[in-house]
Design a protein around this motif. Sequence first.
Motif, PDB file in Angstrom:
ATOM      1  N   VAL A   1       0.846  -1.194   0.000  1.00 39.86           N
ATOM      2  CA  VAL A   1       0.000   0.000   0.000  1.00 39.86           C
ATOM      3  C   VAL A   1       0.882   1.243   0.000  1.00 39.86           C
ATOM      4  O   VAL A   1       0.626   2.216  -0.726  1.00 39.86           O
ATOM      5  N   GLU A   2       1.965   1.168   0.778  1.00 36.99           N
ATOM      6  CA  GLU A   2       2.930   2.263   0.783  1.00 36.99           C
ATOM      7  C   GLU A   2       3.518   2.462  -0.615  1.00 36.99           C
ATOM      8  O   GLU A   2       3.640   3.587  -1.104  1.00 36.99           O
TER       9      GLU A   2
ATOM     10  N   LEU B   1       3.852   5.399  -5.720  1.00 39.59           N
ATOM     11  CA  LEU B   1       3.686   5.421  -7.172  1.00 39.59           C
ATOM     12  C   LEU B   1       2.734   6.529  -7.600  1.00 39.59           C
ATOM     13  O   LEU B   1       2.555   6.767  -8.783  1.00 39.59           O
ATOM     14  N   GLY B   2       2.119   7.170  -6.630  1.00 36.61           N
ATOM     15  CA  GLY B   2       1.248   8.289  -6.942  1.00 36.61           C
ATOM     16  C   GLY B   2      -0.185   7.893  -7.234  1.00 36.61           C
ATOM     17  O   GLY B   2      -0.935   8.656  -7.810  1.00 36.61           O
ATOM     18  N   LEU B   3      -0.581   6.678  -6.833  1.00 34.60           N
ATOM     19  CA  LEU B   3      -1.972   6.291  -7.039  1.00 34.60           C
ATOM     20  C   LEU B   3      -2.882   7.079  -6.101  1.00 34.60           C
ATOM     21  O   LEU B   3      -2.496   7.426  -4.986  1.00 34.60           O
ATOM     22  N   SER B   4      -4.086   7.328  -6.570  1.00 31.33           N
ATOM     23  CA  SER B   4      -5.005   8.097  -5.742  1.00 31.33           C
ATOM     24  C   SER B   4      -5.527   7.211  -4.603  1.00 31.33           C
ATOM     25  O   SER B   4      -5.492   5.976  -4.684  1.00 31.33           O
TER      26      SER B   4
ATOM     27  N   ILE C   1      -7.812   2.070  -2.428  1.00 31.86           N
ATOM     28  CA  ILE C   1      -8.899   1.365  -1.735  1.00 31.86           C
ATOM     29  C   ILE C   1      -9.506   0.319  -2.664  1.00 31.86           C
ATOM     30  O   ILE C   1      -9.704  -0.837  -2.293  1.00 31.86           O
ATOM     31  N   ARG C   2      -9.768   0.735  -3.892  1.00 31.46           N
ATOM     32  CA  ARG C   2     -10.478  -0.125  -4.828  1.00 31.46           C
ATOM     33  C   ARG C   2      -9.599  -1.291  -5.268  1.00 31.46           C
ATOM     34  O   ARG C   2     -10.051  -2.425  -5.316  1.00 31.46           O
ATOM     35  N   ARG C   3      -8.340  -0.991  -5.619  1.00 36.51           N
ATOM     36  CA  ARG C   3      -7.497  -2.021  -6.232  1.00 36.51           C
ATOM     37  C   ARG C   3      -6.754  -2.867  -5.193  1.00 36.51           C
ATOM     38  O   ARG C   3      -6.400  -4.002  -5.472  1.00 36.51           O
ATOM     39  N   HIS C   4      -6.479  -2.277  -4.040  1.00 37.02           N
ATOM     40  CA  HIS C   4      -5.602  -2.993  -3.110  1.00 37.02           C
ATOM     41  C   HIS C   4      -6.271  -3.363  -1.786  1.00 37.02           C
ATOM     42  O   HIS C   4      -6.065  -4.440  -1.279  1.00 37.02           O
TER      43      HIS C   4
END
Lengths: 292, 311
Positions: free
Chosen positions: A184-185, A190-193, A198-201
């Motif tokens: 998650v870190e 990587l600059g993900l929103s 929340i949605r992908r991970h």
Amino acid sequence: MDQIKASEQEQGTSLWKDAWIKLSKNYLALFGLSVLALLCIVSLLTPWIAPYGYEEQNLILGASAPSLEHWLGTDIFGRDMLTRIMYGGRVSLTVGFIATAVALIIGVLWGAIAGFVGGRVDAVMMRIVDIMYALPFMIFIVLLMVVFGRNILLLFLAIGAVEWLTMARIVRSQVMSLREQEFVEAAHSLGLSQWTIIRRHIIPNTLGPVIVYTTLTIPSVMLLEAFLSFLGLGIQPPQSSWGLLINYGVETMEEYPWLLIFPGVTLSLTLFALNFLGDGLRDALDPRTSKD
Amino acid sequence: MWRFALNRLLQAIPVLLIVISATFLLVHSAPGGPFSAEKNVPPEVIKALEAQYNLDQPLWQQYINYLGDVVQGDFGPSFKYSGRTVNELIAAGLPATAELALYAMLVALVIGISAGVTAAMRPNTVQDYLPMSAAMLGICMPSFLLGPLLVLVFGIHLEWLPVSGWGDMPGDKIMPAITLGTGYAAYIARLSRGGMLEVLSQDYIRTARAKGLSEPVIIFKHAMRGGLIPVVAFLGPAFAGLLGGSFVVETIFQIPGLGRFYVQAAFNRDYTMILGMTIFFATLIILFNLLSDMLAIWLDPKLRQQARGNN
């Protein structure tokens, strides 16, 4: 070198595919899944495939043992037991699914909020869960059913309101440990929103335990419903459920044991199937067992 | 340890207050008064009855009065059994229920722990699968089904045991205890298997083996103390479940206990009885949860340190 890497990547399986492979090797779980699928299909089609009408009486016949006309026999009013068990199954399964859905929604929301927000909010929310754990809920459901009458909607809500506690705990602990994980870190860096994370991970990683616990909640909800109906505090006639059929069966079990045995076996078999499926899913979805 | 217990006892006070208030409000918001079931009662009689039970006072006044009575351990008169108090009825039902719960707990502990420990000694062998399949059967066989089936087989067909009663005939306590205990035996078997498996893989067990201790000494002296902590922690919730289960078992076997009284009170809409018994049950369950937590802490040095650190 590159080729080796590529082939290694091909062998990698997603969590879900991996879980399915493991589940398909677990015969007990597959048996559970098939029983559940069969029950759902039969329940959906009951009005069309039931051999007799639900209230169709044959007073001359009365209670009869299993025969070619009535595979599971008839009750004291000459009503076909197979038909009654099929209609009862519709109610039992509906209660199982809807009350579990109520528990699922409350539990996931409660646990996710507590785990995500953390701090004082988390402490207060989980303290409430702790307190509710200590309450005699069986007694409260009886109380609710007595005070507000035996309403099936209330039954859904009351059972759902009891069963969400463990779900909230599971989701919270999952969300809390996920928040601190390196991947998650990494996603953050990587600059993900936030939403993408929340949605992908987060969500896919909480889904496993949630599915497992949901599968295990359905049988305990059905058991609770049958328990209440058995006492005469759950489903009311003319509606019927397996618990109610068992209750009737007990009254006449000395003369007509099949009136107790068939609904009893149906309920036990269903609980069996659901528990095996839940256990199988737990083994399949637990990443700790996926390495061997 | 004692500070932990005191802390938990103090925390139980607001919980009980919530339970009392919620139950009180719930029961008093019920449609129809407690006397509306009786037909053709002149309004004056209802008025007199309501005055007798102080139902003509405003709700908050009734609540304050009730709270004051409950604090002194007085649950008031029963609505349906005129001339008897809820306290008397609880006192009449408690011995049978307590005895039943005790026997059921013994059945559950003896069968559950021996099955679980046996299974954990040789995981993934027949010695594991056999008791664990039986445990699954026990979980899926609800008491309201197991009880009647036992009665059918051992009471009616074989005529080995009396089909109902409590203390009237020799052996009439066996079937109720087994009916109530079986489900918990199954849960305890699974819990103790899990706990034992975890402990048996620990270093101190390997050390014990390396020292050449015999297997029984390792299992009974070293592994069980740690391995059975999940079982001990389960005792509190199990007790709450036993009370609920006693509703069914006491109804099936016609045992004059609290569970049967509660179900009867529910059918009769005996409000004071329901109110009093709910509060009584809640208090018992909170106490038993506390006891089982304290026992777990006493057994587990890690938890002991945590409890000390937190207080």
